[in-house]
Design a protein around this motif. Structure first.
Motif, PDB file in Angstrom:
ATOM      1  N   ARG A 100       0.711  -1.181   0.017  1.00 52.71           N
ATOM      2  CA  ARG A 100      -0.096  -0.147  -0.098  1.00 52.71           C
ATOM      3  C   ARG A 100       1.077   1.296   0.033  1.00 52.71           C
ATOM      4  NH1 ARG A 100      -4.361  -2.221   4.278  1.00 52.71           N
ATOM      5  NH2 ARG A 100      -5.392  -3.887   3.044  1.00 52.71           N
ATOM      6  N   GLU A 101       1.601   1.367   0.862  1.00 53.69           N
ATOM      7  CA  GLU A 101       2.882   2.597   1.054  1.00 53.69           C
ATOM      8  C   GLU A 101       3.351   2.856  -0.397  1.00 53.69           C
ATOM      9  OE1 GLU A 101       6.659   4.183   3.519  1.00 53.69           O
ATOM     10  OE2 GLU A 101       5.498   2.284   3.914  1.00 53.69           O
ATOM     11  N   THR A 102       3.865   2.057  -1.111  1.00 54.33           N
ATOM     12  CA  THR A 102       4.751   2.089  -2.212  1.00 54.33           C
ATOM     13  C   THR A 102       3.467   2.570  -3.134  1.00 54.33           C
ATOM     14  OG1 THR A 102       6.331   0.380  -1.768  1.00 54.33           O
ATOM     15  CG2 THR A 102       5.923   1.023  -4.101  1.00 54.33           C
ATOM     16  N   CYS A 103       2.393   1.837  -3.435  1.00 61.58           N
ATOM     17  CA  CYS A 103       1.301   2.099  -4.623  1.00 61.58           C
ATOM     18  C   CYS A 103       1.033   3.592  -4.249  1.00 61.58           C
ATOM     19  CB  CYS A 103       0.242   1.346  -4.328  1.00 61.58           C
ATOM     20  SG  CYS A 103       0.631  -0.376  -5.054  1.00 61.58           S
ATOM     21  N   ILE A 104       0.588   4.072  -3.072  1.00 64.35           N
ATOM     22  CA  ILE A 104       0.133   5.374  -2.894  1.00 64.35           C
ATOM     23  C   ILE A 104       1.151   6.591  -3.109  1.00 64.35           C
ATOM     24  CG2 ILE A 104      -0.623   6.980  -1.124  1.00 64.35           C
ATOM     25  CD1 ILE A 104      -1.939   4.567   0.322  1.00 64.35           C
ATOM     26  N   ALA A 105       2.477   6.016  -2.858  1.00 63.48           N
ATOM     27  CA  ALA A 105       3.445   7.039  -3.230  1.00 63.48           C
ATOM     28  C   ALA A 105       3.668   7.218  -4.636  1.00 63.48           C
ATOM     29  CB  ALA A 105       4.773   6.738  -2.498  1.00 63.48           C
ATOM     30  N   THR A 106       3.486   6.291  -5.445  1.00 67.18           N
ATOM     31  CA  THR A 106       3.453   6.158  -6.872  1.00 67.18           C
ATOM     32  C   THR A 106       2.443   7.112  -7.538  1.00 67.18           C
ATOM     33  OG1 THR A 106       4.480   3.910  -6.947  1.00 67.18           O
ATOM     34  CG2 THR A 106       3.383   4.750  -8.726  1.00 67.18           C
ATOM     35  N   VAL A 107       1.167   7.063  -6.914  1.00 64.45           N
ATOM     36  CA  VAL A 107       0.200   7.825  -7.469  1.00 64.45           C
ATOM     37  C   VAL A 107       0.476   9.194  -6.867  1.00 64.45           C
ATOM     38  CG1 VAL A 107      -2.282   8.118  -7.132  1.00 64.45           C
ATOM     39  CG2 VAL A 107      -1.530   5.918  -7.472  1.00 64.45           C
ATOM     40  N   ASN A 108       1.033   9.499  -5.839  1.00 63.03           N
ATOM     41  CA  ASN A 108       1.093  10.797  -5.385  1.00 63.03           C
ATOM     42  C   ASN A 108       2.207  11.529  -6.092  1.00 63.03           C
ATOM     43  OD1 ASN A 108      -0.954  11.009  -3.535  1.00 63.03           O
ATOM     44  ND2 ASN A 108       0.619  10.417  -1.711  1.00 63.03           N
ATOM     45  N   ASP A 109       3.306  10.672  -6.526  1.00 63.75           N
ATOM     46  CA  ASP A 109       4.404  11.178  -7.272  1.00 63.75           C
ATOM     47  C   ASP A 109       3.763  11.657  -8.669  1.00 63.75           C
ATOM     48  OD1 ASP A 109       6.095  11.088  -5.331  1.00 63.75           O
ATOM     49  OD2 ASP A 109       7.228   9.151  -6.011  1.00 63.75           O
ATOM     50  N   ALA A 110       2.992  10.798  -9.295  1.00 60.93           N
ATOM     51  CA  ALA A 110       2.453  10.911 -10.708  1.00 60.93           C
ATOM     52  C   ALA A 110       1.512  12.377 -10.591  1.00 60.93           C
ATOM     53  CB  ALA A 110       1.695   9.892 -11.157  1.00 60.93           C
ATOM     54  N   LEU A 111       0.716  12.651  -9.647  1.00 58.43           N
ATOM     55  CA  LEU A 111      -0.059  13.710  -9.617  1.00 58.43           C
ATOM     56  C   LEU A 111       0.642  14.909  -9.121  1.00 58.43           C
ATOM     57  CD1 LEU A 111      -2.815  12.141  -7.022  1.00 58.43           C
ATOM     58  CD2 LEU A 111      -3.196  12.697  -9.417  1.00 58.43           C
ATOM     59  N   ALA A 112       1.792  14.529  -8.524  1.00 52.51           N
ATOM     60  CA  ALA A 112       2.683  16.071  -8.387  1.00 52.51           C
ATOM     61  C   ALA A 112       3.149  16.191  -9.507  1.00 52.51           C
ATOM     62  CB  ALA A 112       3.748  15.721  -7.243  1.00 52.51           C
ATOM     63  N   ALA A 113       3.635  15.708 -10.513  1.00 54.21           N
ATOM     64  CA  ALA A 113       4.265  15.779 -11.757  1.00 54.21           C
ATOM     65  C   ALA A 113       3.380  14.870 -12.707  1.00 54.21           C
ATOM     66  CB  ALA A 113       5.673  15.602 -11.832  1.00 54.21           C
ATOM     67  N   PRO A 114       2.408  15.514 -13.221  1.00 52.54           N
ATOM     68  CA  PRO A 114       1.225  14.774 -14.198  1.00 52.54           C
ATOM     69  C   PRO A 114       1.889  14.177 -15.197  1.00 52.54           C
ATOM     70  CG  PRO A 114       0.449  16.863 -13.502  1.00 52.54           C
ATOM     71  CD  PRO A 114       1.866  16.803 -12.907  1.00 52.54           C
ATOM     72  N   GLY A 115       1.732  12.795 -15.262  1.00 58.98           N
ATOM     73  CA  GLY A 115       1.817  12.151 -16.508  1.00 58.98           C
ATOM     74  C   GLY A 115       1.819  10.594 -16.210  1.00 58.98           C
ATOM     75  N   PRO A 116       2.301   9.808 -17.116  1.00 57.52           N
ATOM     76  CA  PRO A 116       2.134   8.325 -16.902  1.00 57.52           C
ATOM     77  C   PRO A 116       2.753   7.499 -15.824  1.00 57.52           C
ATOM     78  CG  PRO A 116       3.657   8.781 -18.780  1.00 57.52           C
ATOM     79  CD  PRO A 116       3.137  10.018 -18.156  1.00 57.52           C
ATOM     80  N   TYR A 117       2.233   6.590 -15.331  1.00 61.17           N
ATOM     81  CA  TYR A 117       2.849   5.824 -14.037  1.00 61.17           C
ATOM     82  C   TYR A 117       2.737   4.311 -14.374  1.00 61.17           C
ATOM     83  CZ  TYR A 117      -1.843   5.873 -12.370  1.00 61.17           C
ATOM     84  OH  TYR A 117      -3.248   5.715 -12.284  1.00 61.17           O
ATOM     85  N   ILE A 118       3.523   3.768 -13.544  1.00 56.58           N
ATOM     86  CA  ILE A 118       3.301   2.062 -13.819  1.00 56.58           C
ATOM     87  C   ILE A 118       3.399   1.573 -12.064  1.00 56.58           C
ATOM     88  CG2 ILE A 118       4.147  -0.081 -14.130  1.00 56.58           C
ATOM     89  CD1 ILE A 118       5.325   1.187 -16.835  1.00 56.58           C
ATOM     90  N   LEU A 119       2.643   0.947 -11.617  1.00 52.99           N
ATOM     91  CA  LEU A 119       2.735   0.312 -10.278  1.00 52.99           C
ATOM     92  C   LEU A 119       2.173  -0.963 -10.289  1.00 52.99           C
ATOM     93  CD1 LEU A 119      -0.283   0.137  -8.891  1.00 52.99           C
ATOM     94  CD2 LEU A 119      -0.191   2.612  -8.883  1.00 52.99           C
ATOM     95  N   ARG A 120       2.776  -1.838  -9.507  1.00 52.56           N
ATOM     96  CA  ARG A 120       2.492  -3.081  -9.255  1.00 52.56           C
ATOM     97  C   ARG A 120       2.111  -3.549  -7.760  1.00 52.56           C
ATOM     98  NH1 ARG A 120       6.993  -2.372 -12.451  1.00 52.56           N
ATOM     99  NH2 ARG A 120       6.817  -3.193 -14.836  1.00 52.56           N
ATOM    100  N   HIS A 121       1.623  -4.440  -7.926  1.00 47.38           N
ATOM    101  CA  HIS A 121       0.987  -4.749  -6.305  1.00 47.38           C
ATOM    102  C   HIS A 121       0.304  -6.250  -6.302  1.00 47.38           C
ATOM    103  CE1 HIS A 121      -3.409  -4.308  -6.880  1.00 47.38           C
ATOM    104  NE2 HIS A 121      -3.245  -3.212  -7.802  1.00 47.38           N
ATOM    105  N   ARG A 122       0.141  -6.742  -5.207  1.00 45.71           N
ATOM    106  CA  ARG A 122      -0.328  -7.985  -4.824  1.00 45.71           C
ATOM    107  C   ARG A 122      -1.738  -7.621  -4.358  1.00 45.71           C
ATOM    108  NH1 ARG A 122       4.384  -9.828  -0.768  1.00 45.71           N
ATOM    109  NH2 ARG A 122       4.122  -7.598  -0.567  1.00 45.71           N
ATOM    110  N   THR A 123      -2.454  -8.412  -4.686  1.00 48.76           N
ATOM    111  CA  THR A 123      -4.043  -8.721  -3.973  1.00 48.76           C
ATOM    112  C   THR A 123      -4.408  -9.974  -3.383  1.00 48.76           C
ATOM    113  OG1 THR A 123      -6.366  -7.902  -4.444  1.00 48.76           O
ATOM    114  CG2 THR A 123      -5.396  -8.944  -6.100  1.00 48.76           C
TER     115      THR A 123
END
Length: 332
Positions: free
Chosen positions: A39-62
């Motif tokens: 969760r921490e890594t995924c949220i950080a990835t989204v926040n970074d993408a919002l701070a500098a708008p552009g494409p992003y890739i994230l991987r996670h387990r469910t």
């Protein structure tokens, strides 16, 4: 973002083990279906993408309700208004469970099942994959029984993760084993391996440490390509980090130098990858490792287990870890 609504189609719900309409439709509901360790890594990835708008890739387990764990890769981009301010995100998700299991299987198959030894030596190794990263890394090790009765020991780490890193790991490991059989000097072995990497692996960067333990004169001769230093565990209970070689990693280096250490029967050398000592907050803590070795046994199998328990414990490691311990046996 203004409405706070997150919309999933039925296929995305299915990927997360939910029935059609089973997703609640909010950002918090998305966070809830992520594996707790991701969760921490995924949220950080989204926040970074919002701070500098552009494409992003994230991987996670469910984790599905039946307890099975699945791996999801999300590729998205941030949507913006006329002023460049983020208004939301859109993207696709891919179930990469089978792909990642393939990578894991390949990596385990490429690591040695049995370790060779030379007379007067004992060796042990451990590999522990990352538990908070769904992609496998390129950590590797190799032990080579040399024709003159010496033991060649190598460890390395390919930059990056995934199938490409595993492929580069395999190429580096197999190449080093072949080179070690035809060249005694560690610095020359690394130099020739560097040429292989530069010609065949393109822009790959690999740290590596390779040394030769000679039981006939109790010496450890080694060279390093930007790798973390080995720990010398003396039979009297003292420990110290061996001199760091300042030569750059494979792929960008232009040459290597060698160093030699005289050992005493009963001494053990510990080689490892940086996942053992790297901490998210403090960075690399080598003194912590040295102290752990000082408090542990010098017998290779026990030492490997001791340092893994001391430095990683029960916490989920964020990076792959490889450890090799080689002992110059006591006479008699």
């Amino acid at each position: 973002m203004a409405s706070g609504v997150t919309t999933w189609d039925s296929r995305l719900e299915e990927m997360h083990g939910l029935p059609p309409g089973g997703f609640g439709g909010t950002f918090a509901d998305w966070v809830a279906v992520l594996h707790p360790d991701d969760r921490e890594t995924c949220i950080a990835t989204v926040n970074d993408a919002l701070a500098a708008p552009g494409p992003y890739i994230l991987r996670h387990r469910t984790t599905w309700r039946d307890g099975s764990v699945h791996m999801i890769e999300c590729r998205g981009t941030v949507l913006v208004d006329h002023d460049g301010q983020p208004t939301g995100t859109t993207g696709v998700a891919i179930d990469v469970t089978s792909r990642e299991r393939l990578v894991d299987t390949l990596q385990q198959a490429l690591l040695p099942r049995a370790l060779p030894v030379a007379p007067g030596t004992a060796v042990a190794a451990r590999y522990r994959p990352a538990e908070t990263n769904t992609e496998m890394g390129g950590d590797w090790y190799a032990v080579v029984a040399l024709p003159d009765g010496c033991l060649g020991v190598a460890i390395g780490d390919v930059a990056g993760h995934g199938l490409d890193a595993v492929a580069d790991m395999a190429a580096a490991r197999f190449s080093l084993r072949a080179l070690a059989l035809t060249e005694r000097r560690p610095e020359v072995v690394l130099d020739r391996l560097n040429q292989v990497v530069r010609v065949f692996e393109g822009d790959t960067m690999i740290t590596a440490l390779y040394g030769v333990l000679d039981p006939s004169d109790n010496t450890w001769t080694y060279a390093s390509a930007g790798h973390v230093p080995a720990v010398l565990c003396r039979s009297d209970g003292t420990t110290r980090l061996l001199d760091e070689c300042l030569d750059p990693p494979l792929g960008i280096a232009t040459g290597f130098s060698a160093r030699q250490e005289v050992l005493t029967p009963g001494d053990t050398l510990l080689l490892y990858t940086d996942g053992l000592v790297e901490r998210r907050v403090q960075g690399i803590d080598l003194d912590w490792l040295r102290r752990a070795c000082e408090q542990g046994p010098t017998e290779p199998e026990s030492l490997c287990d001791h340092v893994l328990d001391a430095l990683l414990g029960d916490s989920a490691n964020t990076d792959d870890v490889a450890v090799v311990a080689v002992n110059l046996c006591q006479s008699g």
